[in-house]
Design a protein around this motif. Structure first.
Motif, PDB file in Angstrom:
ATOM      1  N   VAL A  32       0.830  -1.214   0.000  1.00  0.00           N
ATOM      2  CA  VAL A  32       0.000   0.000   0.000  1.00  0.00           C
ATOM      3  C   VAL A  32       0.865   1.265   0.000  1.00  0.00           C
ATOM      4  N   ARG A  34       3.287   2.619   1.803  1.00  0.00           N
ATOM      5  CA  ARG A  34       3.253   3.428   3.018  1.00  0.00           C
ATOM      6  C   ARG A  34       4.279   4.562   2.989  1.00  0.00           C
ATOM      7  N   TYR A  39      -1.336   7.272   6.133  1.00  0.00           N
ATOM      8  CA  TYR A  39      -2.675   7.846   6.284  1.00  0.00           C
ATOM      9  C   TYR A  39      -2.721   9.040   7.235  1.00  0.00           C
ATOM     10  N   SER A 157      -5.705  -1.675  -7.123  1.00  0.00           N
ATOM     11  CA  SER A 157      -4.740  -1.453  -6.040  1.00  0.00           C
ATOM     12  C   SER A 157      -4.902  -2.527  -4.977  1.00  0.00           C
ATOM     13  N   ASP A 158      -3.839  -2.732  -4.209  1.00  0.00           N
ATOM     14  CA  ASP A 158      -3.926  -3.703  -3.110  1.00  0.00           C
ATOM     15  C   ASP A 158      -4.885  -3.241  -2.030  1.00  0.00           C
ATOM     16  N   TYR A 159      -5.124  -1.938  -1.950  1.00  0.00           N
ATOM     17  CA  TYR A 159      -6.145  -1.447  -1.016  1.00  0.00           C
ATOM     18  C   TYR A 159      -7.475  -2.127  -1.322  1.00  0.00           C
ATOM     19  N   HIS A 160      -7.816  -2.191  -2.589  1.00  0.00           N
ATOM     20  CA  HIS A 160      -9.095  -2.788  -2.989  1.00  0.00           C
ATOM     21  C   HIS A 160      -9.026  -4.306  -3.028  1.00  0.00           C
ATOM     22  N   TYR A 163      -8.166  -5.430   0.916  1.00  0.00           N
ATOM     23  CA  TYR A 163      -9.026  -4.927   1.981  1.00  0.00           C
ATOM     24  C   TYR A 163     -10.509  -4.950   1.630  1.00  0.00           C
ATOM     25  N   LYS A 164     -10.858  -4.712   0.365  1.00  0.00           N
ATOM     26  CA  LYS A 164     -12.267  -4.698  -0.029  1.00  0.00           C
ATOM     27  C   LYS A 164     -12.724  -6.050  -0.561  1.00  0.00           C
ATOM     28  N   ASP A 196      -8.517   2.983  -8.852  1.00  0.00           N
ATOM     29  CA  ASP A 196      -7.452   3.284  -7.894  1.00  0.00           C
ATOM     30  C   ASP A 196      -6.070   2.950  -8.456  1.00  0.00           C
ATOM     31  N   ARG A 199      -2.662   4.137  -6.821  1.00  0.00           N
ATOM     32  CA  ARG A 199      -2.126   3.505  -5.603  1.00  0.00           C
ATOM     33  C   ARG A 199      -1.843   2.025  -5.858  1.00  0.00           C
ATOM     34  N   SER A 200      -1.690   1.665  -7.127  1.00  0.00           N
ATOM     35  CA  SER A 200      -1.533   0.243  -7.463  1.00  0.00           C
ATOM     36  C   SER A 200      -0.079  -0.086  -7.778  1.00  0.00           C
TER      37      SER A 200
END
Length: 463
Positions: A32, A34, A39, A157-160, A163-164, A196, A199-200
Motif C-alpha cells: 500500500v 506506506r 494515512y 490497487s492492493d487497497y481494494h 481490503y475490499k 485506484d 495507488r496500485s
C-alpha cells in the motif's frame, strides 16, 4: 539480453529493444506504498527522474460520465433532462464527434428509458455506452438493448484487492479475467475500469493484468478498452515523479509495456488535489486518446475532470476546436440553473456567472479601453459571454454604461452611453451607496433592481 528482439518503432522511427515480459507478482501482504501514502500524513510526491517521452496520439477525444459518475453525487436526473443534455453533448461535440461517448447506468427503468430515448436520436456521436454490474445477466441486458460496449469495474490497487475484495492478486486477476471473458462471449466490448490505479503496483499487477486482457482481445477479436482511473486524485503530471502517482509513467507503461493501443486507453481523473485537468491533459500528451469527464466537474467527492475545461484544453493543444460548438457550454450552464436548479459556483472558469467579470478598479479601466487586456479570449465569440466590469465607486459613467450594454446584450441601436439619463440615475444611486460607507462591489441583483426601477420611471425599455 541477447534473445530480446530489436524492432523499428513506427511512431518514433527509432530502433527499440523489445521489453521483458512482466509476470504477475503475487504477494502475501498488500503493498500500500506506506512511504507515499501514510494515512496520518499528507501524501508524498517522490521523484526518481525517470523521464518518459511525450507521445500525443494522432487523434484525441473526450468521453462523458455526467450520467454515471456525475449522477452518483447529486439527485438523479429525470429522463427528459438526460435526453436534453445528451442533445447538448451532440451539438457541443460537433460534426467530428469530439465528445465521443456518454455512459449510462442500466439499473433502473428510468435509466433504461433514458438510454432508449437517447439511442432513438440515432447520433453517431456521442455513442451511448453502459455501466453495469459484472454479471452474465447484465451483459445480456447490454446486448439486448443494442449496445456495443460496457464498463466493468476491475479495481487494481492492493487497497481494494486485499481490503475490499479480500483476495490475493492472483485470485483477483483470475476473477476479473473470467468476468471479461463472459462479457466477450456475449459479443460486447468491455471497458475495464482500473479503479485506484494511482495507488496500485503498476508493474507487479496492472501491466501483467493488461497483458492478459490484450491476449483476450486477440482471441475474441473484440476491443478491450483500458480506463486508467485516478479514483482518489493522487495522480501528478510532474516529469520524473515515481509511479504509481506519475500519470506519464502509467500511460507509458500501459502503452509500451502492456501493448495497449492508444485508442483503447482512456484516463478518468478526480479533483481531490486540484489536478484533474492537468492530469487529463497529461494523459493525452503521453499517449491516451480518451479523457473521461463530467459536465462542470460534478462527481464523486471533489468531482471529476470538468468536460468544458477539456474542450478548451483540446483547442490549446491542437490549435483548433475541430468543429466543437463552445457556445453550447453557456446554454448548458443556463439549463442547469433554470431547469435543473443547480447553480454553478460563480467563479468557475468558462461557466460561472462571474468568470469574466473584472472587479478591481484599475483592471476595469484597462478592460474598458481594450478588453484583450483582462479577458482570456473572445468570450463573446466562443461562449456568448461578453466580459463585464463590476460596478463600484471607481467605475464612473463609462463603466456603468458598459455594464448595462454588455449585461443586457443591447444591440447597437439601443446601447446607452455616459450621457444617458438612465446611466446618470444609476451613477447617482451608486455614489449614494458608497457615501453611506459601503466598501464592497455591487451585486448583479442590486444593479438589475435599480436599473429596472429607473427604466420604469423614465419609460425606457431595454429589451
Amino acid at each position: 539480453m541477447e534473445n530480446r528482439k530489436v524492432y523499428l518503432d513506427d511512431h518514433t522511427n527509432l530502433l527499440q529493444l523489445e521489453e521483458h515480459m512482466y509476470p504477475l507478482v503475487d504477494v502475501k501482504t498488500p503493498n500500500v506504498f506506506r512511504n507515499l501514502f501514510h494515512y496520518d500524513e499528507i501524501p508524498k510526491i517522490a521523484f526518481n527522474d525517470r523521464i518518459v517521452p511525450h507521445c500525443m496520439p494522432d487523434e484525441i477525444w473526450i468521453t462523458d460520465t455526467t450520467f454515471r459518475d456525475g449522477q452518483q453525487s447529486r439527485a438523479p436526473y429525470s429522463t427528459e433532462q438526460i435526453v436534453t443534455l445528451y442533445d447538448y453533448f451532440h451539438r457541443l461535440g460537433g460534426p467530428k464527434g469530439k465528445i465521443r461517448q456518454c455512459e449510462f447506468f442500466l439499473y433502473s427503468k428510468k435509466d433504461r428509458d433514458a438510454v432508449y430515448k437517447c439511442m432513438e436520436r440515432d447520433y453517431k456521436f456521442p455513442e451511448v455506452t453502459s455501466w453495469i454490474r459484472a454479471s452474465k445477466k447484465d451483459f445480456q441486458l447490454v446486448k439486448e438493448i443494442g449496445m456495443k460496449e460496457t464498463g466493468i469495474l476491475v479495481s487494481c490497487s492492493d487497497y481494494h484487492i486485499f481490503y475490499k475484495l479480500k483476495m490475493t492478486r492472483r485470485e483477483a486477476m483470475e476473477h476479473y479475467l473470467s468476468i471479461v471473458r463472459e462479457c466477450l462471449e456475449t459479443g460486447i466490448s468491455p471497458r475495464c475500469h482500473l479503479e485506484d490505479i494511482t495507488r496500485s503496483d503498476i508493474y507487479g499487477f496492472v501491466i501483467p493484468f493488461c497483458l492478459e486482457l490484450m491476449k483476450l482481445m486477440d482471441e475474441y477479436k473484440i476491443p478491450v478498452k483500458i480506463r486508467a482511473c485516478d479514483t482518489m486524485g493522487y495522480g501528478v503530471n510532474y516529469p520524473g515523479a515515481v509511479i504509481p502517482r506519475s500519470i506519464p509513467g502509467i500511460i507509458y507503461g500501459l502503452r509500451v509495456h502492456a501493448g495497449v493501443p492508444s485508442e483503447l486507453i482512456e484516463f478518468h481523473g478526480h479533483n481531490d488535489f486540484y489536478k484533474a485537468v492537468s492530469n487529463s491533459s497529461t494523459a493525452w500528451l503521453y499517449g491516451a486518446c480518451g479523457v473521461n469527464c463530467s459536465l462542470f466537474g460534478i462527481g464523486e467527492r471533489t468531482g471529476n475532470t470538468p468536460l468544458e475545461a477539456m474542450v478548451f484544453e483540446y483547442a490549446q493543444l491542437r490549435g483548433t476546436l475541430d468543429g466543437m460548438d463552445t457556445t453550447v457550454i453557456t446554454e448548458m450552464a443556463d439549463y442547469y440553473e433554470k431547469e435543473i436548479g443547480y447553480r454553478v459556483p460563480s467563479r468557475t472558469p468558462f461557466v460561472g456567472k462571474n468568470f469574466n467579470v473584472t472587479r478591481a478598479g484599475i483592471h476595469a479601466d484597462g478592460l474598458l479601453k481594450n478588453e484583450e487586456i483582462y479577458n482570456v479570449f473572445d468570450t463573446d465569440k466562443f461562449l456568448n459571454r461578453p466580459p463585464l466590469v463590476a460596478i463600484s465607486n471607481t467605475s464612473g459613467l463609462a463603466g456603468i454604461a458598459h455594464w448595462i450594454n454588455t449585461y443586457f446584450k443591447l444591440p447597437d441601436d439601443k446601447k446607452v452611453d455616459k450621457n444617458s439619463e438612465l446611466v446618470n440615475a444609476v451613477k447617482d444611486w451608486v455614489d449614494e451607496q458608497y457615501e453611506e460607507g459601503r466598501v464592497t462591489v455591487l451585486t448583479d441583483d442590486e444593479l438589475i433592481a435599480v436599473i429596472d426601477q429607473n427604466c420604469k420611471r423614465l419609460g425606457i425599455d431595454l429589451i
